[in-house]
Write a protein that holds these residues in place. Structure first.
Motif, PDB file in Angstrom:
ATOM      1  N   SER A 152       0.816  -1.215   0.000  1.00 43.74           N
ATOM      2  CA  SER A 152       0.000   0.000   0.000  1.00 43.74           C
ATOM      3  C   SER A 152       0.850   1.265   0.000  1.00 43.74           C
ATOM      4  CB  SER A 152      -0.916   0.018   1.236  1.00 43.74           C
ATOM      5  OG  SER A 152      -0.140  -0.025   2.433  1.00 43.74           O
ATOM      6  N   SER A 153       2.184   1.088   0.096  1.00 43.95           N
ATOM      7  CA  SER A 153       3.054   2.254   0.222  1.00 43.95           C
ATOM      8  C   SER A 153       3.461   2.845  -1.123  1.00 43.95           C
ATOM      9  CB  SER A 153       4.313   1.884   1.016  1.00 43.95           C
ATOM     10  OG  SER A 153       5.019   0.845   0.356  1.00 43.95           O
ATOM     11  N   SER A 154       3.387   2.069  -2.197  1.00 41.16           N
ATOM     12  CA  SER A 154       3.799   2.577  -3.496  1.00 41.16           C
ATOM     13  C   SER A 154       3.091   1.814  -4.600  1.00 41.16           C
ATOM     14  CB  SER A 154       5.323   2.462  -3.661  1.00 41.16           C
ATOM     15  OG  SER A 154       5.721   1.119  -3.564  1.00 41.16           O
ATOM     16  N   ASP A 155       3.112   2.381  -5.806  1.00 35.59           N
ATOM     17  CA  ASP A 155       2.497   1.729  -6.950  1.00 35.59           C
ATOM     18  C   ASP A 155       3.399   0.614  -7.467  1.00 35.59           C
ATOM     19  OD1 ASP A 155       0.210   3.439  -7.112  1.00 35.59           O
ATOM     20  OD2 ASP A 155       1.529   5.001  -7.916  1.00 35.59           O
ATOM     21  N   CYS A 156       2.774  -0.451  -7.904  1.00 33.47           N
ATOM     22  CA  CYS A 156       3.516  -1.590  -8.428  1.00 33.47           C
ATOM     23  C   CYS A 156       3.462  -1.575  -9.950  1.00 33.47           C
ATOM     24  CB  CYS A 156       2.934  -2.899  -7.894  1.00 33.47           C
ATOM     25  SG  CYS A 156       3.742  -4.377  -8.557  1.00 33.47           S
ATOM     26  N   PHE A 157       4.637  -1.474 -10.578  1.00 37.28           N
ATOM     27  CA  PHE A 157       4.746  -1.547 -12.026  1.00 37.28           C
ATOM     28  C   PHE A 157       5.279  -2.921 -12.419  1.00 37.28           C
ATOM     29  CE2 PHE A 157       4.735   3.044 -11.511  1.00 37.28           C
ATOM     30  CZ  PHE A 157       4.021   3.489 -12.609  1.00 37.28           C
ATOM     31  N   VAL A 158       4.740  -3.458 -13.508  1.00 40.54           N
ATOM     32  CA  VAL A 158       5.208  -4.706 -14.085  1.00 40.54           C
ATOM     33  C   VAL A 158       5.730  -4.391 -15.481  1.00 40.54           C
ATOM     34  CG1 VAL A 158       4.629  -7.070 -14.727  1.00 40.54           C
ATOM     35  CG2 VAL A 158       3.445  -5.968 -12.809  1.00 40.54           C
ATOM     36  N   VAL A 159       6.955  -4.864 -15.775  1.00 35.82           N
ATOM     37  CA  VAL A 159       7.591  -4.534 -17.055  1.00 35.82           C
ATOM     38  C   VAL A 159       8.147  -5.801 -17.692  1.00 35.82           C
ATOM     39  CG1 VAL A 159       9.311  -3.110 -18.235  1.00 35.82           C
ATOM     40  CG2 VAL A 159       8.226  -2.262 -16.144  1.00 35.82           C
ATOM     41  N   GLY A 160       7.849  -5.976 -18.978  1.00 34.53           N
ATOM     42  CA  GLY A 160       8.404  -7.076 -19.757  1.00 34.53           C
ATOM     43  C   GLY A 160       9.238  -6.541 -20.898  1.00 34.53           C
ATOM     44  N   PHE A 161      10.325  -7.242 -21.225  1.00 37.21           N
ATOM     45  CA  PHE A 161      11.268  -6.796 -22.260  1.00 37.21           C
ATOM     46  C   PHE A 161      11.294  -7.802 -23.403  1.00 37.21           C
ATOM     47  CE2 PHE A 161      12.564  -4.833 -18.346  1.00 37.21           C
ATOM     48  CZ  PHE A 161      13.011  -3.569 -18.704  1.00 37.21           C
ATOM     49  N   GLU A 162      11.121  -7.294 -24.616  1.00 38.33           N
ATOM     50  CA  GLU A 162      11.271  -8.114 -25.817  1.00 38.33           C
ATOM     51  C   GLU A 162      12.736  -8.068 -26.236  1.00 38.33           C
ATOM     52  OE1 GLU A 162       7.234  -8.187 -28.349  1.00 38.33           O
ATOM     53  OE2 GLU A 162       8.244  -6.249 -28.371  1.00 38.33           O
ATOM     54  N   THR A 163      13.511  -9.017 -25.750  1.00 39.71           N
ATOM     55  CA  THR A 163      14.945  -8.994 -25.981  1.00 39.71           C
ATOM     56  C   THR A 163      15.272  -9.525 -27.361  1.00 39.71           C
ATOM     57  OG1 THR A 163      15.182 -11.165 -24.949  1.00 39.71           O
ATOM     58  CG2 THR A 163      15.453  -9.243 -23.544  1.00 39.71           C
ATOM     59  N   GLY A 164      16.412  -9.115 -27.878  1.00 35.92           N
ATOM     60  CA  GLY A 164      16.832  -9.548 -29.205  1.00 35.92           C
ATOM     61  C   GLY A 164      18.010  -8.724 -29.671  1.00 35.92           C
ATOM     62  N   ILE A 165      18.084  -8.481 -30.959  1.00 38.97           N
ATOM     63  CA  ILE A 165      19.249  -7.788 -31.516  1.00 38.97           C
ATOM     64  C   ILE A 165      19.101  -6.277 -31.458  1.00 38.97           C
ATOM     65  CG2 ILE A 165      19.820  -9.713 -33.021  1.00 38.97           C
ATOM     66  CD1 ILE A 165      18.562  -8.171 -35.337  1.00 38.97           C
ATOM     67  N   TYR A 166      17.930  -5.793 -31.061  1.00 35.96           N
ATOM     68  CA  TYR A 166      17.698  -4.354 -31.016  1.00 35.96           C
ATOM     69  C   TYR A 166      17.470  -3.905 -29.575  1.00 35.96           C
ATOM     70  CZ  TYR A 166      16.791  -5.248 -35.968  1.00 35.96           C
ATOM     71  OH  TYR A 166      16.898  -5.657 -37.263  1.00 35.96           O
ATOM     72  N   VAL A 167      17.422  -2.575 -29.401  1.00 35.79           N
ATOM     73  CA  VAL A 167      17.018  -2.036 -28.106  1.00 35.79           C
ATOM     74  C   VAL A 167      15.639  -2.600 -27.770  1.00 35.79           C
ATOM     75  CG1 VAL A 167      16.381   0.046 -26.857  1.00 35.79           C
ATOM     76  CG2 VAL A 167      18.375   0.066 -28.365  1.00 35.79           C
ATOM     77  N   PRO A 168      15.461  -3.213 -26.591  1.00 33.39           N
ATOM     78  CA  PRO A 168      14.213  -3.932 -26.303  1.00 33.39           C
ATOM     79  C   PRO A 168      12.978  -3.039 -26.311  1.00 33.39           C
ATOM     80  CG  PRO A 168      15.940  -4.522 -24.741  1.00 33.39           C
ATOM     81  CD  PRO A 168      16.445  -3.344 -25.514  1.00 33.39           C
ATOM     82  N   ASP A 169      11.905  -3.511 -26.970  1.00 32.41           N
ATOM     83  CA  ASP A 169      10.582  -2.951 -26.751  1.00 32.41           C
ATOM     84  C   ASP A 169      10.095  -3.432 -25.393  1.00 32.41           C
ATOM     85  OD1 ASP A 169      10.681  -1.851 -29.290  1.00 32.41           O
ATOM     86  OD2 ASP A 169       9.588  -3.509 -30.221  1.00 32.41           O
ATOM     87  N   VAL A 170       9.131  -2.703 -24.817  1.00 37.66           N
ATOM     88  CA  VAL A 170       8.695  -3.056 -23.467  1.00 37.66           C
ATOM     89  C   VAL A 170       7.178  -3.060 -23.347  1.00 37.66           C
ATOM     90  CG1 VAL A 170      10.797  -2.216 -22.342  1.00 37.66           C
ATOM     91  CG2 VAL A 170       8.880  -0.652 -22.667  1.00 37.66           C
TER      92      VAL A 170
END
Length: 376
Positions: A152-170
């Motif tokens: 309850s003290s802070s917002d929870c963010f969930v992040v996924g990374f599309e890894t590969g040969i480029y800078v990852p999309d998220v």
């Protein structure tokens, strides 16, 4: 003669049942000391250490949790007692699910091509997340989240990374939102990462991600919002090409005392282990290879969840516990000793402890991760 007679009295004067009682109180390297007392004790069968009450909720060290997705059975390995306990959760949602990331006693899980949810293996609580966008499904190989989702003290963010040969999309979502946001990054730049390491969530909603070339990428979430486009920054020079190609696996863990992260590199050919410290100072990345862990600490590493903790028992300091077992995964966990440059296991059922210079005969479960209970 008197000294020899004294040694004989010392070793033979203690009944076998008393030796068994003594050995049942030993954990970690204490049993090596037990074997070193005398010849009789060296070959005495050890009684496995007695487990404390409610082992699953009071272990002083992180535990390796393995999910057998085809059955829904969950196994917990405790490194202090070198024992696996099995629990049949009987939770249909765990069938076929995969562990993605951990923080304290919460797990981020994926199910099928789009399903995502949180699971607490201590309380069995489940917190649902919206399905991933249909046009992308789950193409992310690396995941992280900022804090326990019930906090309850802070917002929870969930992040996924599309890894590969480029800078990852998220992919990003804030718990409570009704839809995921997918952010594209078209800059090929000079940074790429594979699925061989786990992202780390730091303060101010900044995520550290190790690059395949040994450099560092940071992703900053802006405006406390998942929909606002986050910002990538990149730091550090590349490792030499020979070192880049030698890296088989990399594990990252937050180094709280030094305000940065540790990276454990596992090489492809010799299975050597290297530990590096990464720390940002302004716009500069400082990297240094470590020969030992500060203050006799212990590392517990796995993809999606790793911990650096103060040594809690004799023999665990300056060691790295990997998500691996020997002897066909029968609860015999394996650690790497930085001082001796070898893999070992505290095997209470054997006279001679397991040791090896490589991991060729070790087993790693498909879906496993270190977890740690958060204090109430």
């Amino acid at each position: 003669m008197e000294e020899t007679h004294y040694d004989k009295l010392w070793s033979h004067g203690i009944p076998s049942d008393i030796l068994g009682l003594i050995s049942s109180r030993l954990v970690a390297a204490e049993y090596f000391v037990f074997h070193a007392v005398c010849k009789r004790w060296r070959y005495a069968p050890l009684t496995p250490p007695s487990l404390p009450p409610r082992l699953m909720t009071c272990s002083p060290t992180p535990r390796l949790m393995t999910l057998r997705g085809e059955t829904g059975i969950v196994e917990f390995f405790d490194p202090l007692y070198n024992v696996v306990t099995i629990q049949n959760m009987d939770i249909p949602k765990l069938m076929g699910a995969r562990i993605r990331s951990s923080k304290a006693n919460w797990l981020l899980m994926s199910s099928g091509s789009r399903g995502m949810f949180f699971f607490n293996p201590i309380s069995n609580d489940i917190i649902e997340l919206p399905d991933l966008l249909e046009e992308h499904e789950n193409s992310c190989s690396a995941w992280t989240f900022s804090c326990p989702p019930d906090s309850s003290s802070s917002d929870c963010f969930v992040v996924g990374f599309e890894t590969g040969i480029y800078v990852p999309d998220v992919y990003i979502i804030k718990v409570g939102d009704t839809e995921w946001t997918h952010h594209y990054f078209f800059n090929t730049g000079d940074f790429a990462t594979s699925d061989c390491n786990n992202p780390l969530f730091f303060k101010n909603n900044t995520i550290y991600l190790l690059g395949d070339k040994g450099n560092l990428g940071t992703l900053c979430i802006k405006g406390n919002s998942a929909t606002q486009r986050p910002n990538w920054k990149f730091y550090g020079r590349h490792f030499p090409s020979s070192k880049q190609t030698s890296i088989r696996k990399a594990y990252t863990v937050e180094d709280v005392d030094n305000g940065g992260m540790l990276v454990v590199f596992l090489s492809r050919e010799e299975w050597d282990v290297e530990v590096w410290r990464y720390k940002l100072k302004g716009k500069m990345l400082e990297r240094e290879q470590l020969t030992s862990l500060d203050n006799n600490k212990t590392l517990f590493v796995s993809s999606g969840g790793s911990y650096l903790r103060t040594c809690v028992a004799q023999g665990l300091g300056n060691k790295i516990y990997f998500p691996m077992f020997h002897d066909n995964n029968k609860g015999k966990g394996v650690f790497y000793c930085l001082a001796n440059r070898k893999y070992y296991s505290f095997d209470y059922s054997a006279i001679k402890a397991y040791s090896s210079s490589n991991i060729f005969n070790l087993v790693q479960p498909r879906s496993c991760i270190w977890i740690e209970q958060e204090d109430d």
